[in-house]
Motif scaffolding. Structure first.
Motif, PDB file in Angstrom:
ATOM      1  N   VAL A 270       0.798  -1.226   0.015  1.00 23.83           N
ATOM      2  CA  VAL A 270      -0.100  -0.075   0.053  1.00 23.83           C
ATOM      3  C   VAL A 270       0.835   1.041  -0.162  1.00 23.83           C
ATOM      4  CG1 VAL A 270      -1.684   1.366   1.463  1.00 23.83           C
ATOM      5  CG2 VAL A 270      -1.876  -1.160   1.177  1.00 23.83           C
ATOM      6  N   ARG A 271       2.031   1.038   0.870  1.00 26.04           N
ATOM      7  CA  ARG A 271       2.946   2.401   0.690  1.00 26.04           C
ATOM      8  C   ARG A 271       3.331   2.896  -0.604  1.00 26.04           C
ATOM      9  NH1 ARG A 271       6.221   5.450   4.351  1.00 26.04           N
ATOM     10  NH2 ARG A 271       7.668   6.677   2.956  1.00 26.04           N
ATOM     11  N   ILE A 272       3.885   1.687  -1.413  1.00 23.29           N
ATOM     12  CA  ILE A 272       4.388   1.848  -2.766  1.00 23.29           C
ATOM     13  C   ILE A 272       3.256   2.563  -3.627  1.00 23.29           C
ATOM     14  CG2 ILE A 272       5.210   0.719  -4.936  1.00 23.29           C
ATOM     15  CD1 ILE A 272       6.564  -1.436  -3.058  1.00 23.29           C
ATOM     16  N   TYR A 273       1.922   2.088  -3.430  1.00 16.35           N
ATOM     17  CA  TYR A 273       0.805   2.666  -4.413  1.00 16.35           C
ATOM     18  C   TYR A 273       0.565   3.989  -3.826  1.00 16.35           C
ATOM     19  CZ  TYR A 273      -3.874   2.830  -6.163  1.00 16.35           C
ATOM     20  OH  TYR A 273      -5.133   3.088  -6.995  1.00 16.35           O
ATOM     21  N   ASP A 274       0.348   4.392  -2.544  1.00 18.66           N
ATOM     22  CA  ASP A 274       0.186   5.738  -2.170  1.00 18.66           C
ATOM     23  C   ASP A 274       1.312   6.585  -2.459  1.00 18.66           C
ATOM     24  OD1 ASP A 274      -2.117   5.004  -0.912  1.00 18.66           O
ATOM     25  OD2 ASP A 274      -1.365   4.591   1.071  1.00 18.66           O
ATOM     26  N   SER A 275       2.450   6.207  -2.558  1.00 22.41           N
ATOM     27  CA  SER A 275       3.878   6.976  -2.728  1.00 22.41           C
ATOM     28  C   SER A 275       3.796   7.411  -4.292  1.00 22.41           C
ATOM     29  CB  SER A 275       5.309   6.120  -2.667  1.00 22.41           C
ATOM     30  OG  SER A 275       6.305   7.143  -3.078  1.00 22.41           O
ATOM     31  N   LEU A 276       3.416   6.269  -5.300  1.00 18.86           N
ATOM     32  CA  LEU A 276       3.185   6.604  -6.681  1.00 18.86           C
ATOM     33  C   LEU A 276       2.336   7.576  -6.765  1.00 18.86           C
ATOM     34  CD1 LEU A 276       3.931   2.950  -8.331  1.00 18.86           C
ATOM     35  CD2 LEU A 276       5.225   5.128  -8.235  1.00 18.86           C
ATOM     36  N   LEU A 277       1.135   7.762  -6.241  1.00 19.63           N
ATOM     37  CA  LEU A 277       0.027   8.595  -6.387  1.00 19.63           C
ATOM     38  C   LEU A 277       0.641  10.020  -6.057  1.00 19.63           C
ATOM     39  CD1 LEU A 277      -3.111   6.787  -5.416  1.00 19.63           C
ATOM     40  CD2 LEU A 277      -2.471   7.524  -7.558  1.00 19.63           C
ATOM     41  N   ALA A 278       1.163   9.970  -4.497  1.00 18.85           N
ATOM     42  CA  ALA A 278       1.535  11.372  -4.145  1.00 18.85           C
ATOM     43  C   ALA A 278       2.735  11.912  -4.725  1.00 18.85           C
ATOM     44  CB  ALA A 278       2.116  11.065  -2.902  1.00 18.85           C
ATOM     45  N   GLN A 279       3.417  11.231  -5.472  1.00 16.53           N
ATOM     46  CA  GLN A 279       4.494  11.984  -6.247  1.00 16.53           C
ATOM     47  C   GLN A 279       4.089  12.321  -8.008  1.00 16.53           C
ATOM     48  OE1 GLN A 279       8.716  10.542  -5.183  1.00 16.53           O
ATOM     49  NE2 GLN A 279       7.475   8.456  -5.103  1.00 16.53           N
ATOM     50  N   GLY A 280       2.974  12.048  -8.152  1.00 18.23           N
ATOM     51  CA  GLY A 280       2.406  12.136  -9.417  1.00 18.23           C
ATOM     52  C   GLY A 280       3.154  11.262 -10.355  1.00 18.23           C
ATOM     53  N   HIS A 281       3.318  10.034 -10.191  1.00 16.74           N
ATOM     54  CA  HIS A 281       4.049   9.000 -10.738  1.00 16.74           C
ATOM     55  C   HIS A 281       2.965   8.030 -11.335  1.00 16.74           C
ATOM     56  CE1 HIS A 281       8.125   9.353  -8.838  1.00 16.74           C
ATOM     57  NE2 HIS A 281       7.725  10.525  -9.855  1.00 16.74           N
ATOM     58  N   LEU A 282       1.762   8.303 -10.720  1.00 16.90           N
ATOM     59  CA  LEU A 282       0.607   7.047 -11.134  1.00 16.90           C
ATOM     60  C   LEU A 282      -0.698   8.113 -10.965  1.00 16.90           C
ATOM     61  CD1 LEU A 282      -0.001   4.249 -11.634  1.00 16.90           C
ATOM     62  CD2 LEU A 282      -0.846   4.259  -8.994  1.00 16.90           C
ATOM     63  N   CYS A 283      -1.386   7.923 -12.177  1.00 19.82           N
ATOM     64  CA  CYS A 283      -2.544   8.660 -12.257  1.00 19.82           C
ATOM     65  C   CYS A 283      -3.847   7.978 -12.719  1.00 19.82           C
ATOM     66  CB  CYS A 283      -2.356  10.010 -12.918  1.00 19.82           C
ATOM     67  SG  CYS A 283      -2.200   9.463 -14.838  1.00 19.82           S
ATOM     68  N   GLU A 284      -5.044   8.490 -12.536  1.00 19.19           N
ATOM     69  CA  GLU A 284      -6.264   7.884 -13.039  1.00 19.19           C
ATOM     70  C   GLU A 284      -6.637   8.609 -14.067  1.00 19.19           C
ATOM     71  OE1 GLU A 284     -10.721   6.880 -11.518  1.00 19.19           O
ATOM     72  OE2 GLU A 284      -9.097   6.410 -10.040  1.00 19.19           O
ATOM     73  N   THR A 285      -6.980   7.804 -15.255  1.00 17.51           N
ATOM     74  CA  THR A 285      -7.389   8.288 -16.516  1.00 17.51           C
ATOM     75  C   THR A 285      -9.012   8.548 -16.515  1.00 17.51           C
ATOM     76  OG1 THR A 285      -8.025   6.238 -17.689  1.00 17.51           O
ATOM     77  CG2 THR A 285      -5.887   7.177 -17.811  1.00 17.51           C
ATOM     78  N   ASP A 286      -9.483   9.327 -17.343  1.00 17.53           N
ATOM     79  CA  ASP A 286     -10.955   9.754 -17.524  1.00 17.53           C
ATOM     80  C   ASP A 286     -11.752   8.730 -17.516  1.00 17.53           C
ATOM     81  OD1 ASP A 286     -10.165  12.284 -17.318  1.00 17.53           O
ATOM     82  OD2 ASP A 286     -10.295  12.615 -19.550  1.00 17.53           O
ATOM     83  N   ASP A 287     -11.389   7.532 -18.017  1.00 13.76           N
ATOM     84  CA  ASP A 287     -12.067   6.235 -18.092  1.00 13.76           C
ATOM     85  C   ASP A 287     -11.944   5.357 -16.794  1.00 13.76           C
ATOM     86  OD1 ASP A 287      -9.767   5.428 -18.841  1.00 13.76           O
ATOM     87  OD2 ASP A 287     -10.385   4.378 -20.903  1.00 13.76           O
ATOM     88  N   GLY A 288     -11.257   5.668 -15.764  1.00 12.30           N
ATOM     89  CA  GLY A 288     -10.964   5.112 -14.655  1.00 12.30           C
ATOM     90  C   GLY A 288      -9.920   3.930 -14.546  1.00 12.30           C
ATOM     91  N   ARG A 289      -8.905   4.008 -15.636  1.00 11.52           N
ATOM     92  CA  ARG A 289      -7.666   3.290 -15.683  1.00 11.52           C
ATOM     93  C   ARG A 289      -6.936   3.879 -15.016  1.00 11.52           C
ATOM     94  NH1 ARG A 289      -5.623   3.161 -20.133  1.00 11.52           N
ATOM     95  NH2 ARG A 289      -6.579   4.600 -21.171  1.00 11.52           N
ATOM     96  N   LEU A 290      -5.671   2.905 -14.571  1.00 11.56           N
ATOM     97  CA  LEU A 290      -4.423   3.475 -13.745  1.00 11.56           C
ATOM     98  C   LEU A 290      -3.384   3.815 -14.770  1.00 11.56           C
ATOM     99  CD1 LEU A 290      -4.343   1.769 -10.211  1.00 11.56           C
ATOM    100  CD2 LEU A 290      -4.617   4.184 -10.766  1.00 11.56           C
ATOM    101  N   GLU A 291      -2.666   4.825 -14.932  1.00  9.70           N
ATOM    102  CA  GLU A 291      -1.481   4.877 -15.852  1.00  9.70           C
ATOM    103  C   GLU A 291      -0.173   5.450 -15.157  1.00  9.70           C
ATOM    104  OE1 GLU A 291      -2.389   7.035 -19.251  1.00  9.70           O
ATOM    105  OE2 GLU A 291      -3.399   5.382 -20.385  1.00  9.70           O
ATOM    106  N   LEU A 292       0.921   4.974 -15.643  1.00 11.64           N
ATOM    107  CA  LEU A 292       2.067   5.629 -15.015  1.00 11.64           C
ATOM    108  C   LEU A 292       2.404   6.946 -15.738  1.00 11.64           C
ATOM    109  CD1 LEU A 292       4.674   2.873 -14.792  1.00 11.64           C
ATOM    110  CD2 LEU A 292       3.679   4.174 -12.979  1.00 11.64           C
ATOM    111  N   THR A 293       2.644   7.812 -15.226  1.00  9.37           N
ATOM    112  CA  THR A 293       2.879   9.308 -15.876  1.00  9.37           C
ATOM    113  C   THR A 293       4.345   9.027 -16.459  1.00  9.37           C
ATOM    114  OG1 THR A 293       3.802  10.248 -14.069  1.00  9.37           O
ATOM    115  CG2 THR A 293       1.669  10.567 -14.186  1.00  9.37           C
ATOM    116  N   ASP A 294       4.821  10.053 -17.374  1.00  2.00           N
ATOM    117  CA  ASP A 294       6.124  10.208 -17.794  1.00  2.00           C
ATOM    118  C   ASP A 294       7.192  10.109 -16.766  1.00  2.00           C
ATOM    119  OD1 ASP A 294       5.121  10.079 -20.465  1.00  2.00           O
ATOM    120  OD2 ASP A 294       5.609  12.247 -20.913  1.00  2.00           O
ATOM    121  N   ALA A 295       6.601  10.892 -15.738  1.00  3.11           N
ATOM    122  CA  ALA A 295       7.811  10.989 -14.428  1.00  3.11           C
ATOM    123  C   ALA A 295       7.871   9.592 -13.818  1.00  3.11           C
ATOM    124  CB  ALA A 295       7.344  12.099 -13.452  1.00  3.11           C
ATOM    125  N   GLY A 296       6.540   9.014 -13.528  1.00  3.27           N
ATOM    126  CA  GLY A 296       6.614   7.484 -13.192  1.00  3.27           C
ATOM    127  C   GLY A 296       7.389   6.709 -13.955  1.00  3.27           C
TER     128      GLY A 296
END
Length: 231
Positions: free
Chosen positions: A123-149
């Motif tokens: 869970v810590r890894i997941y929360d970290s990726l979100l907090a740092q902007g390395h992971l984001c949710e798309t408009d259709d609800g999918r998870l994607e890595l950002t370029d930074a991620g």
């Protein structure tokens, strides 16, 4: 009788306590023999073979032969994801087994969820990726890595091209049954676990879902996956 998927069949197969224990043991992501699974379920090898035959025929478990030995494993990622989802649902609804002591506490800290890391550290890894902007949710609800991620995980030593080519979704949220929050599944979650094991941070053993981190290894993971965005 209505047409459509036969969830009653799948439910009856998973619902048997002995079969449920064997499937849970296979959530370690490793292949086990019928004897090893019988010990996990507390039944005789003969009874285990009967259960495994039913699970194999239903496509929930696959059989691998190596010499004289026969090994069983979960059939695919879909089975592992379904089992973890059921664990999350059971936990959310309050259907929990009685805690047995330190082993349960260790499972809550870090464990294998088929092919990725679960528990508090997952869970810590997941929360970290979100907090740092390395992971984001798309408009259709999918998870994607950002370029930074992608750059961050590449610098961590993960071959992102290989992760993209791996069968299955690149990023998928998986409800953690002990934390009741999400950890990261999919090919990226699998690649992160592989890297943690290659570094020697996560120690695993055959037939166990436990992922052991020493004090220094856990600290290294927390530093690699901080909760605050450095920018």
């Amino acid at each position: 009788m209505r047409d459509g998927p036969d969830i009653a069949l799948i439910g009856s197969l998973i619902g048997d306590p002995a079969r449920a224990n064997m499937l849970t043991a296979l959530m370690s992501g490793k292949a086990l023999t019928a004897s090893e699974l019988a010990a996990e379920a507390g039944i005789t090898p003969q009874t285990a073979s009967s259960h495994l035959s039913k699970l194999t025929d239903a496509g929930l478990v696959s059989l691998r032969k190596q010499g004289r030995h026969r090994y069983f494993a979960l059939a695919d990622n879909d089975v592992g994801a379904a089992l973890e989802s059921l664990m999350g649902l059971a936990a959310k609804k309050g259907h929990l087994r009685t805690r047995t002591g330190p082993r349960d506490q260790a499972l809550r800290k870090a464990r294998l969820c088929y092919d990725h890391l679960a528990g508090d550290l997952g869970v810590r890894i997941y929360d970290s990726l979100l907090a740092q902007g390395h992971l984001c949710e798309t408009d259709d609800g999918r998870l994607e890595l950002t370029d930074a991620g992608q750059k961050s995980l590449t610098s961590f030593g993960i071959d992102m091209d290989k992760a993209r080519l791996t069968k299955g979704l690149q990023c998928r949220s998986c409800l953690d049954w002990s934390e009741r929050r999400y950890h990261l599944a999919g090919s990226v979650g699998r690649a992160i676990l592989t890297r943690l094991k290659d570094l020697g941070w996560a120690q695993t053993s055959k037939g166990s879902r436990l992922a052991h981190f020493s004090g220094p290894s856990e600290q290294a993971l927390l530093e690699q996956f901080p909760l605050a965005n450095p920018e």
